[in-house]
Design an enzyme around this catalytic site. Structure first.
Site, PDB file in Angstrom:
ATOM      1  N   ASP A  62      43.160  18.474   7.071  1.00 57.09           N
ATOM      2  CA  ASP A  62      42.509  18.959   5.851  1.00 57.09           C
ATOM      3  C   ASP A  62      41.145  19.609   6.067  1.00 57.09           C
ATOM      4  OD1 ASP A  62      40.802  16.753   6.338  1.00 57.09           O
ATOM      5  OD2 ASP A  62      41.870  15.466   4.914  1.00 57.09           O
ATOM      6  N   HIS A  82      46.897  16.881  14.868  1.00 56.49           N
ATOM      7  CA  HIS A  82      48.036  17.473  14.161  1.00 56.49           C
ATOM      8  C   HIS A  82      47.726  18.862  13.612  1.00 56.49           C
ATOM      9  CE1 HIS A  82      49.730  13.131  13.600  1.00 56.49           C
ATOM     10  NE2 HIS A  82      49.985  13.624  14.785  1.00 56.49           N
TER      11      HIS A  82
HETATM   12  P1  OAD Z   1      49.226   6.698   6.539  1.00 58.87           P
HETATM   13  O1  OAD Z   1      49.469   7.077   5.120  1.00 58.87           O
HETATM   14  O2  OAD Z   1      50.386   6.251   7.344  1.00 58.87           O
HETATM   15  O3  OAD Z   1      48.129   5.535   6.607  1.00 58.87           O
HETATM   16  C1  OAD Z   1      46.925   5.611   5.904  1.00 58.87           C
HETATM   17  C2  OAD Z   1      46.261   4.246   5.947  1.00 58.87           C
HETATM   18  O4  OAD Z   1      44.991   4.360   5.352  1.00 58.87           O
HETATM   19  C3  OAD Z   1      47.028   3.157   5.195  1.00 58.87           C
HETATM   20  O5  OAD Z   1      47.215   2.052   6.050  1.00 58.87           O
HETATM   21  C4  OAD Z   1      46.099   2.793   4.014  1.00 58.87           C
HETATM   22  O6  OAD Z   1      46.077   1.398   3.751  1.00 58.87           O
HETATM   23  C5  OAD Z   1      44.754   3.237   4.513  1.00 58.87           C
HETATM   24  N1  OAD Z   1      43.824   3.718   3.462  1.00 58.87           N
HETATM   25  C6  OAD Z   1      44.083   4.519   2.402  1.00 58.87           C
HETATM   26  N2  OAD Z   1      42.960   4.808   1.733  1.00 58.87           N
HETATM   27  C7  OAD Z   1      41.951   4.138   2.354  1.00 58.87           C
HETATM   28  C8  OAD Z   1      40.538   4.021   2.162  1.00 58.87           C
HETATM   29  N3  OAD Z   1      39.926   4.652   1.145  1.00 58.87           N
HETATM   30  N4  OAD Z   1      39.836   3.247   3.018  1.00 58.87           N
HETATM   31  C9  OAD Z   1      40.447   2.584   4.050  1.00 58.87           C
HETATM   32  N5  OAD Z   1      41.767   2.670   4.289  1.00 58.87           N
HETATM   33  C10 OAD Z   1      42.510   3.448   3.479  1.00 58.87           C
HETATM   34  O7  OAD Z   1      48.463   7.946   7.210  1.00 58.87           O
HETATM   35  P2  OAD Z   1      48.249   8.262   8.770  1.00 58.87           P
HETATM   36  O8  OAD Z   1      48.132   7.006   9.555  1.00 58.87           O
HETATM   37  O9  OAD Z   1      47.182   9.263   8.847  1.00 58.87           O
HETATM   38  O10 OAD Z   1      51.603  13.481  10.346  1.00 58.87           O
HETATM   39  O11 OAD Z   1      49.632   8.944   9.116  1.00 58.87           O
HETATM   40  C11 OAD Z   1      49.837   9.503  10.378  1.00 58.87           C
HETATM   41  C12 OAD Z   1      50.649  10.776  10.309  1.00 58.87           C
HETATM   42  O12 OAD Z   1      51.843  10.538   9.540  1.00 58.87           O
HETATM   43  C13 OAD Z   1      49.971  11.921   9.589  1.00 58.87           C
HETATM   44  O13 OAD Z   1      49.078  12.631  10.396  1.00 58.87           O
HETATM   45  C14 OAD Z   1      51.137  12.774   9.191  1.00 58.87           C
HETATM   46  C15 OAD Z   1      52.145  11.744   8.788  1.00 58.87           C
HETATM   47  O14 OAD Z   1      53.474  12.093   9.048  1.00 58.87           O
HETATM   48  C16 OAD Z   1      51.696  14.824  10.320  1.00 58.87           C
HETATM   49  O15 OAD Z   1      51.413  15.471   9.342  1.00 58.87           O
HETATM   50  C17 OAD Z   1      52.155  15.431  11.595  1.00 58.87           C
END
Ligand code: OAD
Length: 252
Positions: free
Chosen positions: A110, A125
């Site tokens: 983003d 990514h």
């Molecule tokens: P996820 O959606 O899997 O995980 C996000 C995490 O952030 C979750 O465990 C939430 O509990 C936590 N969370 C949300 N809001 C929060 C906040 N304000 N403070 C603290 N924690 C918070 O997202 P990613 O781990 O980024 O890939 O996912 C990895 C990849 O999966 C992404 O890059 C994407 C997706 O497929 C691609 O686009 C290639």
């Protein structure tokens, strides 16, 4: 068991004494900027899609090739938030980089770390705002593009489909980007992991290269790697950033 408040104090102390810091983040870093994550209850992967195909399939190489119109429609409705602004966590990391050696290794696409002012950013990514023509390879900024009647961005030079420089499912991460992430993580003395479920391979495996003193995890929900961490905070990351800023006397 230390409270979150004590853990934030410990993290502030670790930041103060660290020489080289890596922040490894994911979608949870940007939720406070109004961009949904993927796997939380209101995340992108939990919703029915207009296309009636699971979102994870839409975001794949084969779906993009077979159904470009539906792919770009999904991208526009679910991923693109051009007006989103950096929140306290993005701003905190940018301010910290002005004081210390800091590398942001992010799974996010983003651009918000750069918008906040971070210079040393490894985008595992890719980026939604950096685009290239799938026919002639010309690169574009998203703001330069125009779309055809089907909502598909077209190359002004050759008419080919122009897509974002992001890693879709079934695509490989860029080797130089991987090298950059591993090199930063393996030489850091403090690794802060935040806002990521740590379930997506290979990105999640890169934190195994950490050999430094302190691993800290800031995430709303629990993640498996917590057992290895010295500091674990289950709070909204933007609130933790504000508190760290106060404790470290930083303005951002
Ligand atoms: P996820 O959606 O899997 O995980 C996000 C995490 O952030 C979750 O465990 C939430 O509990 C936590 N969370 C949300 N809001 C929060 C906040 N304000 N403070 C603290 N924690 C918070 O997202 P990613 O781990 O980024 O890939 O996912 C990895 C990849 O999966 C992404 O890059 C994407 C997706 O497929 C691609 O686009 C290639």
């Amino acid at each position: 068991m230390a409270t979150d408040e004590e853990e934030v104090k410990q993290l502030a102390k670790a930041i103060k004494s660290a020489q080289s810091i890596v922040f490894f983040g994911g979608a949870g870093v940007s939720t406070a900027s109004g961009i949904p994550d993927f796997r939380s209850s209101n995340g992108i992967y939990q919703k029915e899609t207009k296309q009636r195909v699971p979102a994870e399939e839409i975001l794949s190489h084969h779906f993009f090739l077979a159904h470009p119109k539906a792919f770009f429609e999904f991208e526009r409705d679910n991923l693109l938030f051009p007006a989103a602004k950096p929140n306290a966590m993005h701003l905190f990391l940018a301010a910290l980089e002005r004081l210390k050696k800091v590398t942001v290794v992010t799974q996010n696409i983003d651009d918000l770390h750069q918008k906040a002012g971070s210079k040393n950013v490894v985008e595992l990514h890719g980026s939604l705002y950096r685009m290239y023509c799938t026919e002639c390879g010309t690169t574009y900024d998203r703001s330069e593009l125009s779309y055809d009647a089907d909502g598909i961005p077209r190359c002004p030079k050759c008419g080919g489909i122009v897509r974002a420089d992001v890693v879709l499912y079934e695509e490989m991460l860029d080797p130089d980007t991987i090298k950059g992430a591993i090199s930063a993580i393996s030489t850091a003395d403090l690794l802060i992991v935040g806002g990521t479920s740590l379930v997506v391979y290979p990105a999640n495996s890169f934190i195994n290269y950490f050999r430094g003193k302190t691993l800290a995890i800031i995430n709303k929900s629990r993640v498996a790697e917590e057992q290895r961490a010295q500091i674990v905070i289950h709070q909204p990351i933007e609130e933790v950033a504000k508190e760290l800023g106060k404790q470290l006397n930083m303005e951002f």
